[in-house]
Design an enzyme around this catalytic site. Structure first.
Site, mmCIF file in Angstrom:
data_model
loop_
_atom_site.group_PDB
_atom_site.id
_atom_site.type_symbol
_atom_site.label_atom_id
_atom_site.label_comp_id
_atom_site.label_asym_id
_atom_site.label_seq_id
_atom_site.Cartn_x
_atom_site.Cartn_y
_atom_site.Cartn_z
ATOM 1 N N GLY A 103 44.852 -13.883 11.529
ATOM 2 C CA GLY A 103 44.196 -15.090 11.024
ATOM 3 C C GLY A 103 43.371 -14.830 9.782
ATOM 4 N N GLY B 218 41.416 -17.028 8.146
ATOM 5 C CA GLY B 218 40.446 -18.105 7.954
ATOM 6 C C GLY B 218 39.070 -17.549 7.646
ATOM 7 N N PHE B 219 38.047 -18.353 7.884
ATOM 8 C CA PHE B 219 36.673 -17.945 7.575
ATOM 9 C C PHE B 219 36.282 -16.667 8.314
ATOM 10 C CE2 PHE B 219 36.356 -22.592 6.732
ATOM 11 C CZ PHE B 219 35.977 -22.522 5.406
ATOM 12 N N VAL C 70 52.553 -14.255 14.744
ATOM 13 C CA VAL C 70 52.322 -13.308 15.838
ATOM 14 C C VAL C 70 52.687 -14.013 17.137
ATOM 15 C CG1 VAL C 70 50.657 -11.867 17.044
ATOM 16 C CG2 VAL C 70 50.527 -12.105 14.558
ATOM 17 N N GLU D 63 34.755 -38.631 6.954
ATOM 18 C CA GLU D 63 35.009 -38.312 5.551
ATOM 19 C C GLU D 63 36.326 -38.911 5.067
ATOM 20 O OE1 GLU D 63 32.342 -34.203 5.365
ATOM 21 O OE2 GLU D 63 34.508 -34.068 5.695
ATOM 22 N N ASP E 149 36.417 -19.940 16.153
ATOM 23 C CA ASP E 149 36.769 -21.078 17.002
ATOM 24 C C ASP E 149 37.362 -20.696 18.349
ATOM 25 O OD1 ASP E 149 35.930 -22.636 14.915
ATOM 26 O OD2 ASP E 149 37.937 -23.093 14.171
ATOM 27 N N ALA F 192 32.727 -23.799 10.554
ATOM 28 C CA ALA F 192 32.830 -22.622 9.682
ATOM 29 C C ALA F 192 31.707 -21.602 9.880
ATOM 30 C CB ALA F 192 32.879 -23.073 8.227
ATOM 31 N N GLN F 193 30.467 -22.048 9.992
ATOM 32 C CA GLN F 193 29.349 -21.101 9.989
ATOM 33 C C GLN F 193 29.365 -20.094 11.141
ATOM 34 O OE1 GLN F 193 26.843 -19.870 8.106
ATOM 35 N NE2 GLN F 193 27.911 -20.951 6.493
#
Length: 423
Positions: A15, A17-18, A83, A174, A305, A322-323
């Site tokens: 992964g 990502g962040f 994977v 949003e 996550d 994200a944080q």
């Protein structure tokens, strides 16, 4: 798989990502081999996906090549692959391009869209978790407006201009705000034969307010902003079905639409091979200790996550945003350096930097500790934070100029049907 054995510990990361990026960056100069697997060859800045789907930004503004991110890392290898399975007994993974042994495994696969078992919604709605999906929404939105502009069937025109969004979390809010601003700023100028009032944006939420994860104070502000933009809110409303043309709710409401966007939930993107007490099935997350190590394993970790770390403040795990992913990745990377030196590890402690969401031009809401505010100041703060965390200097510059141009001209320059969407 042609990954050389170099005699140093091999860390396989799944992964980009962040969480994955934050972890790998910490090990830039360490004597380890890092192999990163991802289905895409780029990192996606997911908080701005909605701007791609509503023609505010081009996709390359929020995506960045993974190989370029880590070009300064020593003994780093990237493989674009799926994977498929983890063999915990042999310390190996099976992928779509072959098998690979690992010394340490770090799972940072993030989430996937949760349709809650509703097959008709899964088949017919538009999810928005990836860049291709955001581009699909952009194409469908523009195609439907183009068709509405030429049809003489009033019923069909209404269906084509009816936009329905499920889920009033940050993504849904949003999206709704961006679509409402598109109607206000673009429709009148680009499509003079269409009446602005013919385009409707519906936002459906099962709870009794928008932005349920945020404070009630900013929730009320966000609702006020949405209503001012003309978004039609349907709170305490649950969706039961979508057949491709009609959204049906459990209380009998029906919405005829050609664009139904599902933003109502996510679930962990798990990899086969880890189960038992290590897997919390209800949440689809791996149970980890304070060092992000998956319980029952000595060399497998989970970040972001898909990691469920139970604490006093977060008994059901940290928020899937994200944080926590960034902070957990950074902490685990530092702990790996300590572990390689035989030093004591530092348990993870989450620092909540706040939550924010934008509704539209000069309209955003922010929760930071006990502070809850909205308006233009919150909007500029939202823009600064998102620019700061974008990966790549070019992406920051391009996004900043796009936003500046849109702010001055009330325009959305990326109104292009590059790849027509077909269901």
């Amino acid at each position: 798989m042609n990954i050389p054995e170099t005699g140093v510990p091999r860390i396989v990361v799944i992964g980009g990502g962040f969480a994955g990026i934050s972890f790998i960056k910490q090990l830039r100069n360490e004597k380890v081999q890092i192999v990163l697997f991802d289905r895409h060859n780029y990192h996606t800045f997911q908080p701005l996906l909605y701007q791609v789907s509503t023609a505010g930004l081009e996709p390359d503004s929020i995506a960045y090549p993974l190989r370029k991110v880590f070009r300064k890392n020593k003994d780093f290898h990237f493989r674009m692959a799926e994977v498929e399975n983890i063999n915990t007994e042999n310390n190996s993974i099976a992928t779509s391009i072959g098998n690979l042994r690992y010394d340490y495994l770090v799972l940072a696969t993030g989430t996937r869209t949760n349709f809650f078992g509703n097959e008709s919604i899964a088949k017919n709605s538009m999810p928005m978790k990836t860049v291709p999906q955001a581009l699909n929404i952009r194409s469908l939105m523009l195609q439907n407006i183009e068709m509405a502009d030429i049809t003489t069937d009033e019923v069909e025109r209404k269906r084509l201009l009816n936009f329905v969004i499920a889920g009033a979390g940050p993504t849904g809010v949003e999206l709704a705000g961006a679509l409402a601003e598109f109607r206000k700023g673009i429709l009148e100028n680009d499509y003079p034969e269409l009446d602005e009032d013919e385009m409707n944006v519906h936002l459906i939420e099962g709870q009794n307010r928008v932005l349920p994860p945020m404070s009630e104070a900013v929730s009320k502000k966000a609702q006020k902003y949405l209503e001012k933009l003309g978004v039609q809110l349907h709170l305490e409303t649950l969706i039961s079905d979508f057949d491709g043309k009609t959204v049906t709710t459990k209380d009998g409401k029906k919405f005829e639409t050609a664009t139904f966007i599902w933003a109502a939930g996510v679930t962990g993107a798990l990899v086969k091979g880890i189960d038992g007490e290590a897997l919390v099935e209800k949440a689809n997350r791996y149970k980890v200790d304070e060092f992000n190590k998956i319980v029952s394993f000595n060399n497998i970790y989970a970040l972001g996550d898909i990691a469920l770390m139970e604490t006093k403040e977060y008994p059901k795990g940290h928020p899937q945003v994200a944080q926590p992913a960034i902070q957990q990745g950074k902490n685990l990377g530092k702990n790996f350096k300590k572990m390689l030196k035989g030093e004591k590890l530092e348990p993870f402690k989450y620092f909540d930097k706040g939550t924010m969401a934008t509704v539209g031009r000069n309209k955003a809401v922010v929760d930071i500790g006990k502070m809850h505010f909205g308006g233009a100041i919150a909007w500029f703060l939202w823009m600064f934070v998102h620019l700061w965390f974008l990966v790549g200097f070019r992406n920051r510059v391009v996004t900043f100029f796009n936003w500046t141009y849109s702010y001055i001209n009330y325009d959305r320059a990326a109104r292009l049907i590059i790849r027509p969407f077909k269901k």
